[in-house]
Design a protein around this motif. Structure first.
Motif, PDB file in Angstrom:
ATOM      1  N   ALA A  20       0.936  -1.219   0.106  1.00  0.00           N
ATOM      2  CA  ALA A  20       0.106  -0.024  -0.056  1.00  0.00           C
ATOM      3  C   ALA A  20       0.861   1.117  -0.026  1.00  0.00           C
ATOM      4  N   ASN A  21       1.802   1.159   0.770  1.00  0.00           N
ATOM      5  CA  ASN A  21       2.666   2.537   0.990  1.00  0.00           C
ATOM      6  C   ASN A  21       3.845   2.834   0.146  1.00  0.00           C
ATOM      7  N   SER A  22       3.890   1.554  -0.848  1.00  0.00           N
ATOM      8  CA  SER A  22       5.078   1.737  -1.688  1.00  0.00           C
ATOM      9  C   SER A  22       4.833   2.498  -2.951  1.00  0.00           C
ATOM     10  N   VAL A  23       5.924   3.314  -3.511  1.00  0.00           N
ATOM     11  CA  VAL A  23       5.520   4.205  -4.561  1.00  0.00           C
ATOM     12  C   VAL A  23       5.349   3.199  -5.743  1.00  0.00           C
ATOM     13  N   TYR A  24       4.376   3.482  -6.566  1.00  0.00           N
ATOM     14  CA  TYR A  24       4.368   2.791  -7.898  1.00  0.00           C
ATOM     15  C   TYR A  24       4.360   3.412  -9.158  1.00  0.00           C
ATOM     16  N   LEU A  25       3.984   4.906  -9.145  1.00  0.00           N
ATOM     17  CA  LEU A  25       3.908   5.713 -10.178  1.00  0.00           C
ATOM     18  C   LEU A  25       4.555   6.855 -10.198  1.00  0.00           C
ATOM     19  N   THR A  26       5.560   7.276 -10.777  1.00  0.00           N
ATOM     20  CA  THR A  26       6.192   8.540 -10.427  1.00  0.00           C
ATOM     21  C   THR A  26       6.020   9.566 -11.738  1.00  0.00           C
ATOM     22  N   GLN A  27       5.141  10.485 -11.540  1.00  0.00           N
ATOM     23  CA  GLN A  27       4.781  11.446 -12.621  1.00  0.00           C
ATOM     24  C   GLN A  27       5.235  12.825 -12.784  1.00  0.00           C
ATOM     25  N   PRO A  28       6.000  13.316 -13.535  1.00  0.00           N
ATOM     26  CA  PRO A  28       6.712  14.604 -13.888  1.00  0.00           C
ATOM     27  C   PRO A  28       5.406  15.542 -14.185  1.00  0.00           C
ATOM     28  N   VAL A  29       5.633  16.626 -13.301  1.00  0.00           N
ATOM     29  CA  VAL A  29       4.609  17.746 -13.532  1.00  0.00           C
ATOM     30  C   VAL A  29       5.000  19.223 -13.931  1.00  0.00           C
ATOM     31  N   GLY A  30       6.308  18.941 -14.369  1.00  0.00           N
ATOM     32  CA  GLY A  30       6.839  20.286 -14.899  1.00  0.00           C
ATOM     33  C   GLY A  30       7.840  21.013 -13.859  1.00  0.00           C
ATOM     34  N   ASP A  31       8.818  21.801 -14.545  1.00  0.00           N
ATOM     35  CA  ASP A  31       9.475  22.463 -13.710  1.00  0.00           C
ATOM     36  C   ASP A  31      10.638  21.463 -12.817  1.00  0.00           C
ATOM     37  N   LYS A  33       9.732  18.910 -11.317  1.00  0.00           N
ATOM     38  CA  LYS A  33       8.768  18.558 -10.054  1.00  0.00           C
ATOM     39  C   LYS A  33       8.269  16.988 -10.599  1.00  0.00           C
ATOM     40  N   VAL A  34       7.780  16.185  -9.497  1.00  0.00           N
ATOM     41  CA  VAL A  34       6.983  15.040  -9.671  1.00  0.00           C
ATOM     42  C   VAL A  34       5.884  14.867  -8.539  1.00  0.00           C
ATOM     43  N   VAL A  35       5.159  14.154  -8.969  1.00  0.00           N
ATOM     44  CA  VAL A  35       4.011  13.613  -8.167  1.00  0.00           C
ATOM     45  C   VAL A  35       4.058  12.074  -7.960  1.00  0.00           C
ATOM     46  N   GLU A  36       4.375  11.540  -6.642  1.00  0.00           N
ATOM     47  CA  GLU A  36       4.394  10.223  -6.608  1.00  0.00           C
ATOM     48  C   GLU A  36       2.878   9.501  -6.098  1.00  0.00           C
ATOM     49  N   TYR A  37       2.716   8.271  -6.662  1.00  0.00           N
ATOM     50  CA  TYR A  37       1.452   7.827  -6.365  1.00  0.00           C
ATOM     51  C   TYR A  37       1.639   6.244  -5.621  1.00  0.00           C
ATOM     52  N   THR A  38       1.841   6.192  -4.406  1.00  0.00           N
ATOM     53  CA  THR A  38       1.650   4.968  -3.933  1.00  0.00           C
ATOM     54  C   THR A  38       0.685   4.122  -4.598  1.00  0.00           C
ATOM     55  N   TRP A  39       0.747   2.686  -4.331  1.00  0.00           N
ATOM     56  CA  TRP A  39      -0.045   1.575  -4.748  1.00  0.00           C
ATOM     57  C   TRP A  39      -1.574   2.105  -4.011  1.00  0.00           C
ATOM     58  N   ALA A  40      -1.556   2.327  -2.767  1.00  0.00           N
ATOM     59  CA  ALA A  40      -2.880   2.853  -2.085  1.00  0.00           C
ATOM     60  C   ALA A  40      -3.321   4.155  -2.629  1.00  0.00           C
ATOM     61  N   ARG A  41      -2.851   4.986  -2.896  1.00  0.00           N
ATOM     62  CA  ARG A  41      -3.544   6.220  -3.570  1.00  0.00           C
ATOM     63  C   ARG A  41      -3.900   6.202  -4.939  1.00  0.00           C
ATOM     64  N   ALA A  42      -3.127   5.191  -5.737  1.00  0.00           N
ATOM     65  CA  ALA A  42      -3.306   5.086  -7.200  1.00  0.00           C
ATOM     66  C   ALA A  42      -4.692   4.076  -7.184  1.00  0.00           C
ATOM     67  N   VAL A  43      -4.787   3.133  -6.384  1.00  0.00           N
ATOM     68  CA  VAL A  43      -5.981   2.432  -6.417  1.00  0.00           C
ATOM     69  C   VAL A  43      -7.068   3.134  -5.984  1.00  0.00           C
ATOM     70  N   ASP A  44      -7.023   3.918  -4.729  1.00  0.00           N
ATOM     71  CA  ASP A  44      -8.037   5.003  -4.229  1.00  0.00           C
ATOM     72  C   ASP A  44      -8.377   5.631  -5.140  1.00  0.00           C
ATOM     73  N   GLU A  45      -7.999   6.323  -6.123  1.00  0.00           N
ATOM     74  CA  GLU A  45      -8.289   7.247  -7.100  1.00  0.00           C
ATOM     75  C   GLU A  45      -8.915   6.401  -8.096  1.00  0.00           C
ATOM     76  N   ALA A  46      -8.551   5.394  -8.485  1.00  0.00           N
ATOM     77  CA  ALA A  46      -9.087   4.480  -9.609  1.00  0.00           C
ATOM     78  C   ALA A  46     -10.378   4.091  -9.048  1.00  0.00           C
ATOM     79  N   ARG A  47     -10.517   3.637  -7.899  1.00  0.00           N
ATOM     80  CA  ARG A  47     -11.911   3.368  -7.370  1.00  0.00           C
ATOM     81  C   ARG A  47     -12.869   4.538  -7.380  1.00  0.00           C
ATOM     82  N   ARG A  48     -12.375   5.533  -6.975  1.00  0.00           N
ATOM     83  CA  ARG A  48     -13.332   6.835  -6.992  1.00  0.00           C
ATOM     84  C   ARG A  48     -13.670   7.196  -8.292  1.00  0.00           C
ATOM     85  N   VAL A  49     -13.034   6.933  -9.359  1.00  0.00           N
ATOM     86  CA  VAL A  49     -13.351   7.350 -10.696  1.00  0.00           C
ATOM     87  C   VAL A  49     -14.239   6.406 -11.354  1.00  0.00           C
TER      88      VAL A  49
END
Length: 555
Positions: A20-31, A33-49
């Motif tokens: 759950a707390n391991s980083v799965y996805l690392t997304q550059p957002v410019g300048d 900077k990156v946003v990191e998605y743990t498995w927990a966050r990625a699955v939670d957002e997918a569940r909400r969508v």
């Protein structure tokens, strides 16, 4: 061998529970900077969508479109669509409006996720007004519902959705011989079989790192990057842009790296620009310096941590393969199609043979038909073409083998060599299919053209070879007529390129002075052009033509 493998959503829930707390996805957002998605966050957002999609009360197995360059939200959308009981329909982020319109209408997509795109204004007119659009955080400016608003508003779908293995997971649109894309239907069983077979062959685990930058709308990236990361549980990084690619590579420090021939060649050319081949050969012959040079070159390319490097989508020149292998990077070529989810053949370390695409992957049966066509059968093979029973029937032999359309031969170790094409459709070095006939038809509208042959297999872009109309040929010795024709054909190429997708745009047109006749075997008795004869006749000149960087070339 029709066992039920762990399905993609099973793996999503597995990592949600165990990492759950391991980083799965690392997304550059410019300048930088990156946003990191743990498995927990990625699955939670997918569940909400998924909750949001369920709230739309769409019929079960509705087709949901997805048009975006690679990003974290691409992966999460795939999951959300599946969780909501639907089918994902990815579109290439470089399509023109006409093709976007065709795919969305043919698949009857009711919803479209719009993400990172360089030319949304070009594509936007192709989206029917009836399609509900949702915007990713990195999408171009628009007034659509946004991913972040949906995630904030909707609760996560709590259930662990189980999809039937034989339900459709995705429809992948690929170029057909008529130029209209065909919808390749792939089930969860197809996907699962390919993913687990790839894991078995490649021996990858959760500690790998990979950079995702080839289009996820293509099965090559979908199988060996999206599904591989999902089944092995490793860290996936995304590239921000071509301009930041070196920085993206340094951030990811990939242990696995896949590319297409064009990029492998570009990497090589970049090295040789700084260190000419003659000097490199000399340095590699010095025992003490040899290892240092190899390490320095691979580090400069961002490949020094890579333990497994692959090339696919189109053949890679033998001398390029050998060049990388001399540096200590054993490039493994593979072979596959949209119709078998890129799961077919791969070279294995220590068993490679230059010019061959490797051995059958686990569960794949391969044979060569009496007329030389490569035939493939495995549980990864598509269900069929969407809304096209006739093309589906034509794609298979009576005993269930997929007709690849490629000619081939198999050596004594079971390694496959591609020796040619059964049909006219060809692939560029970018792995994109080109149907020449529609482009030729556009060129033939010019009154000074008698015959035309569009070619360019394994090149970056296609080109056209033109025979002038009989009445024009004697006049080309006149400088004024020649100049006028050159200007006219330059405009013709520009106009045709505006009407086709980017990968179909012509690099140049060659005016050939030879006669294409029945007598010299260029034409059939019924006056049809023999494409293979034309291509063979000019094969030795093709590289020279590309090197001229002109729109119109006189041969």
């Amino acid at each position: 061998m029709q066992k039920t493998n762990r399905l993609p959503l099973d793996m999503v829930y597995h990592w949600e529970a165990t990492k759950a707390n391991s980083v799965y996805l690392t997304q550059p957002v410019g300048d930088g900077k990156v946003v990191e998605y743990t498995w927990a966050r990625a699955v939670d957002e997918a569940r909400r969508v998924a909750s949001y999609l369920k709230s739309l009360n769409l019929p079960e197995n509705s087709r949901i479109g997805l048009i975006s360059k690679n990003c974290a939200h691409w992966i999460m959308t795939d999951w959300a669509v599946w969780m909501a009981g639907h089918i994902s329909v990815p579109l290439y982020p470089t399509l023109n409006a006409d093709t976007v319109n065709y795919v969305l209408n043919h698949a009857e997509c009711e919803v479209l996720f719009v993400g990172k795109l360089d030319d949304w204004d070009m594509m936007k007119p192709g989206v029917p007004d009836s399609v509900r659009c949702i915007s990713f955080p990195l999408s171009p400016p628009n007034d659509f519902e946004t991913w972040d608003d949906i995630v904030a508003k909707y609760p996560p779908l709590e259930e662990k959705v189980q999809r039937d293995p034989d339900e459709l997971a995705t429809i992948v649109y690929t170029s057909g011989s008529t130029g209209k894309p065909k919808g390749v239907m792939l089930s969860f069983r197809n996907m699962a079989f390919a993913a687990e077979g790839a894991m078995e062959v490649l021996h990858v685990g959760p500690d790998e790192r990979m950079l995702s930058y080839l289009p996820l709308a293509h099965v090559f990236e979908r199988t060996f990057v999206e599904l591989a990361s999902l089944y092995a549980g490793f860290h996936l990084f995304f590239a921000e842009s071509l301009d930041t690619f070196v920085e993206d590579m340094k951030r990811a420090q990939p242990t696995l790296f896949l590319s297409v021939p064009r990029l492998w060649v570009k990497f090589q050319q970049g090295v040789l620009h700084k260190l000419p081949q003659k000097k490199l050969d000399t340095l590699l012959k010095i025992p003490v310096v040899n290892k240092l040079i190899k390490k320095k070159i691979l580090k400069g390319l961002g490949l020094d941590k890579v333990k497994l490097a692959g090339s696919g989508s189109a053949p890679l020149a033998n001398d390029v393969l050998d060049w990388y292998r001399n540096l200590g990077l054993e490039l493994l070529e593979g072979y596959g199609m949209s119709e078998n989810f890129a799961y077919s053949h791969i070279n294995k370390p220590g068993r490679t043979r230059t010019g061959y695409v490797g051995e059958s992957m686990p569960g794949v049966e391969t044979k060569i038909s009496p007329d030389g066509e490569i035939l493939i059968k495995s549980p990864a093979t598509m269900v069929g073409y969407y809304k096209d029973e006739e093309k589906t029937r034509q794609a298979f032999t009576d005993d269930g083998f997929l007709k690849t359309g490629d000619r081939g031969e198999i050596d004594e170790m079971g390694r496959l060599k591609i020796t040619g094409r059964m049909k006219e459709i060809f692939k560029t070095s970018k792995g994109k299919y080109i149907a020449p006939a529609p482009i030729e038809n556009r060129l033939m509208t010019h009154q000074s053209i008698e015959m035309v042959c569009v070619s360019g297999a394994n090149q970056t872009q296609p080109f056209a070879m033109i025979q002038l109309a009989e009445g024009i040929r004697p006049k080309v010795s006149d400088g004024g007529v020649r100049k006028e024709l050159e200007e006219s054909f330059t405009k013709l190429v520009e106009n045709v390129n505006k009407t086709v997708d980017p990968h179909e745009q012509l690099a140049f047109a060659v005016i050939v002075t030879d006669d294409w006749t029945i007598e010299n075997n260029f034409l059939t008795p019924t006056m049809k052009l023999k494409r293979d004869v034309v291509e063979d006749a000019y094969e030795s000149k093709v590289n020279e033509w590309y090197a001229q960087h002109k729109k119109v070339i006189w041969q």
